[in-house]
Design a protein around this motif. Structure first.
Motif, PDB file in Angstrom:
ATOM      1  N   SER A 195       0.771  -1.110  -0.108  1.00 13.99           N
ATOM      2  CA  SER A 195      -0.024  -0.005  -0.102  1.00 13.99           C
ATOM      3  C   SER A 195       0.980   1.313  -0.236  1.00 13.99           C
ATOM      4  O   SER A 195       0.671   2.199  -0.722  1.00 13.99           O
ATOM      5  N   THR A 213      -9.167   2.461   0.377  1.00 13.34           N
ATOM      6  CA  THR A 213     -10.780   2.328   0.621  1.00 13.34           C
ATOM      7  C   THR A 213     -10.932   0.913   1.193  1.00 13.34           C
ATOM      8  O   THR A 213     -12.143   0.318   1.049  1.00 13.34           O
ATOM      9  N   GLU A 214     -10.100   0.244   1.938  1.00 15.57           N
ATOM     10  CA  GLU A 214     -10.304  -1.042   2.424  1.00 15.57           C
ATOM     11  C   GLU A 214     -11.545  -0.928   3.473  1.00 15.57           C
ATOM     12  O   GLU A 214     -11.680  -0.088   4.163  1.00 15.57           O
ATOM     13  N   ASP A 217     -14.859   0.341  -0.388  1.00 19.28           N
ATOM     14  CA  ASP A 217     -15.298  -0.045  -1.703  1.00 19.28           C
ATOM     15  C   ASP A 217     -14.207  -0.874  -2.214  1.00 19.28           C
ATOM     16  O   ASP A 217     -13.172  -0.760  -2.577  1.00 19.28           O
ATOM     17  N   ALA A 218     -14.749  -2.295  -2.277  1.00 16.79           N
ATOM     18  CA  ALA A 218     -13.553  -3.277  -2.734  1.00 16.79           C
ATOM     19  C   ALA A 218     -13.552  -3.627  -4.089  1.00 16.79           C
ATOM     20  O   ALA A 218     -13.169  -4.623  -4.624  1.00 16.79           O
ATOM     21  N   ASP A 220     -13.570  -3.833  -8.265  1.00 16.15           N
ATOM     22  CA  ASP A 220     -12.536  -3.769  -9.095  1.00 16.15           C
ATOM     23  C   ASP A 220     -13.046  -2.582 -10.063  1.00 16.15           C
ATOM     24  O   ASP A 220     -13.958  -2.254 -10.059  1.00 16.15           O
ATOM     25  N   ARG A 321      -4.270  -7.731  -1.186  1.00 17.79           N
ATOM     26  CA  ARG A 321      -5.012  -6.804  -2.352  1.00 17.79           C
ATOM     27  C   ARG A 321      -5.259  -5.726  -1.412  1.00 17.79           C
ATOM     28  O   ARG A 321      -5.624  -5.657  -0.319  1.00 17.79           O
ATOM     29  N   CYS A 322      -4.871  -4.384  -2.222  1.00 17.67           N
ATOM     30  CA  CYS A 322      -5.211  -3.302  -1.758  1.00 17.67           C
ATOM     31  C   CYS A 322      -6.124  -2.434  -2.738  1.00 17.67           C
ATOM     32  O   CYS A 322      -5.868  -2.292  -3.947  1.00 17.67           O
ATOM     33  N   THR A 323      -7.077  -1.691  -2.348  1.00 13.53           N
ATOM     34  CA  THR A 323      -7.817  -0.772  -3.307  1.00 13.53           C
ATOM     35  C   THR A 323      -7.866   0.424  -2.687  1.00 13.53           C
ATOM     36  O   THR A 323      -7.838   0.774  -1.599  1.00 13.53           O
ATOM     37  N   THR A 330     -11.607   3.906  -9.033  1.00  7.75           N
ATOM     38  CA  THR A 330     -10.779   2.622  -8.400  1.00  7.75           C
ATOM     39  C   THR A 330      -9.721   2.129  -8.801  1.00  7.75           C
ATOM     40  O   THR A 330      -9.521   1.728  -9.915  1.00  7.75           O
ATOM     41  N   VAL A 332      -6.716  -0.912  -7.980  1.00  8.69           N
ATOM     42  CA  VAL A 332      -6.473  -2.159  -7.182  1.00  8.69           C
ATOM     43  C   VAL A 332      -5.176  -2.346  -7.592  1.00  8.69           C
ATOM     44  O   VAL A 332      -4.723  -2.559  -8.608  1.00  8.69           O
ATOM     45  N   SER A 385      -7.621 -10.448  -7.697  1.00 13.65           N
ATOM     46  CA  SER A 385      -8.564  -9.363  -7.093  1.00 13.65           C
ATOM     47  C   SER A 385      -9.767  -9.908  -6.399  1.00 13.65           C
ATOM     48  O   SER A 385     -10.712  -9.205  -6.123  1.00 13.65           O
TER      49      SER A 385
END
Length: 489
Positions: A195, A213-214, A217-218, A220, A321-323, A330, A332, A385
């Motif tokens: 991150s 945005t963990e 909003d996950a 893709d 995984r980081c968003t 968005t 990812v 993802s």
């Protein structure tokens, strides 16, 4: 030493594909004298594997989803049917990609160009294109099996002065047991580093702010998007991927060129900037791993553009995984990692050195729990993802799973090793005439390499050596995965 240009790559790949399809699937596949289509608009799957080391590059194997199902049915010994599971087809394509890529790797290593193979990946969709950046040599060939078309692509880049710290083709590397500072390795926080690195790269290179945005909003990126991924191999193997919405990627490319987004023509500029981001994030991770004593080599970045494409990286243990939110869109960033089960703790003296190196790399990534508490691998080939991240401090779901024993459980299984000087065929009448002192003529000449078999499968070749009236074998060649596969028939 042969130059990479002197290797007949099309013939090597063609022979490997024909033999592998015949051996695994009993399917007849032959080179097609046609220009391979781009495949856009057709539902297809592409198996990808990368080379890392003195030679870097990529091998792609592309088939339609329909033919993938036919292949899966043939592997199970059933009649061709569209009901064959796509999951089976993807695993099979990954296996063939690994086998054919391994055969090319053997040819490169035999020619003196050290390289390793990364873990395979599978891309699927209808409107995507795959490109590997900065290749010195590129080959694209088509093959046919009945009415089905198979496309193979190879891209290679050679850097004879560097091998990523890995003499991949040397006997010393093959026999070396990897060592690492396991305490430092276990204390790493991969997700936090991933991150932080992504936020820094987007801010430094493109003056863009990524906001994590963990848990908010996950999703893709939707619609057309650009995806870059970079793989690495060695004592640890893995992948880092970056997914950016197509319009944001175009804005980033325009900012780098100093023009308006609508003046960015073609996709080359977008691929270049995505590849740059992937290389930086991949290099950040491999630098952290090498600081613990592991040896890793980075493959070149590859890029995909499309709207419905999915990417799965296989045979890995740990996924993060980081968003992020960026300009109302968005972004990812994901990673997958597997550290070799053969890695052992480095000696105390070496550990002190690694600790000092770690002090200059404060905050570097990841964690890999000790073997007894290692997190389980996600389902085979699950997309980066699609794997939810664990909350900070959350216990590994397999912390008490006694069945997760790793490769170590196999290491003490005895194998019968046989050295074969040669073979011959005799009629029964001649066999009955044999007596003490009789000479049997073998189908090998004096001085030829002897075959070394493990449980009757050819694994290597060597030469006979004599030391103080004792015989031994010096290994001169390790057979390729394709040759070992043929030995199982």
């Amino acid at each position: 030493m042969d130059t990479p240009d002197s290797i007949d790559i099309p013939s090597r790949i063609g022979r490997s594909l024909v033999e592998t399809f015949g051996t695994l699937l009993s399917l007849d596949i032959q080179p097609a004298d046609i220009e391979p289509p781009t495949g856009s608009g057709v539902q297809r799957m592409v198996g990808t594997i990368n080379f890392a080391g003195q030679i870097t590059g990529i091998f792609n194997l592309q088939v339609t989803v329909d033919f993938g199902r036919v292949m899966a049915a043939a592997r199970r010994g059933q009649a061709a049917s569209a009901d064959a599971a796509d999951r089976d087809a993807r695993d099979l394509i990954a296996e063939i990609t690994r086998t054919v890529g391994g055969d090319l790797q053997s040819a490169l290593n035999d020619a003196g160009h050290a390289c390793l193979l990364t873990t395979p990946s599978i891309a699927a969709g209808t409107d995507f294109t795959i490109r590997s950046l900065s290749m010195d040599r590129f080959e694209r060939r088509a093959f046919q099996c009945a009415d089905h078309l198979v496309v193979a692509e190879v891209g290679l880049k050679w850097t004879s002065s560097a091998d990523g710290g890995l003499a991949a083709g040397s006997p010393e590397t093959a026999s070396r047991m990897p060592e690492a500072d396991l305490e430092t390795l276990a204390g790493m926080d991969f997700k936090a580093q991933l991150s932080a690195a992504a936020i820094d790269v987007f801010h430094t290179l493109h003056a863009l702010t990524l906001t994590p945005t963990e848990g908010v909003d996950a999703a893709d990126p939707e619609g057309v998007r650009a995806v870059a991924w970079v793989c690495f191999a060695g004592d640890a193997t893995g992948i880092v991927s970056v997914h950016v919405p197509g319009d944001l990627a175009r804005i980033m490319a325009a900012g780098k060129l100093g023009v308006d987004p609508e003046k960015v023509e073609g996709e080359e500029e977008i691929r270049d900037l995505m590849g740059e981001i992937g290389n930086i994030l991949g290099g950040n991770l491999t630098s952290a791993l090498t600081a613990t004593g592991l040896r890793c080599a980075l493959a070149p970045a590859s890029c995909i553009a499309g709207s419905d494409v999915t990417i799965e990286s296989l045979d890995l243990e740990r996924y993060e995984r980081c968003t992020f939110a960026c300009e109302g869109r968005t972004v990812v960033v994901g990673m997958g990692l597997k550290v070799s089960d053969l890695v052992t703790a480095a000696p105390a003296a070496a550990k002190d050195i690694h600790d000092k190196a770690g002090e200059t790399q404060a905050g570097l990534p990841g964690s890999r729990p000790p073997a007894a508490g290692r997190a389980p691998a996600p389902p085979q080939g699950q997309p980066l993802s699609a794997i939810p991240a664990r909350a900070a401090g959350e216990a590994s779901p397999a912390a008490s799973a006694p069945e997760d024993l790793g490769l170590e459980i196999l290491l003490d299984i005895p194998m019968e090793l046989t050295v074969e000087l040669g073979r011959t065929k005799l009629p029964i009448r001649d066999l009955l005439k044999l007596s003490p002192g009789a000479a049997v003529k073998l189908a090998k000449f004096e001085g030829e390499p002897v075959d070394i078999l493990a449980n009757d499968v050819l694994i290597a070749r060597g030469e006979v050596v004599v030391r103080k009236e004792r015989y031994g074998i010096r290994i001169t060649e390790i057979t390729s995965r394709l040759e070992r596969l043929k030995g199982l028939r």
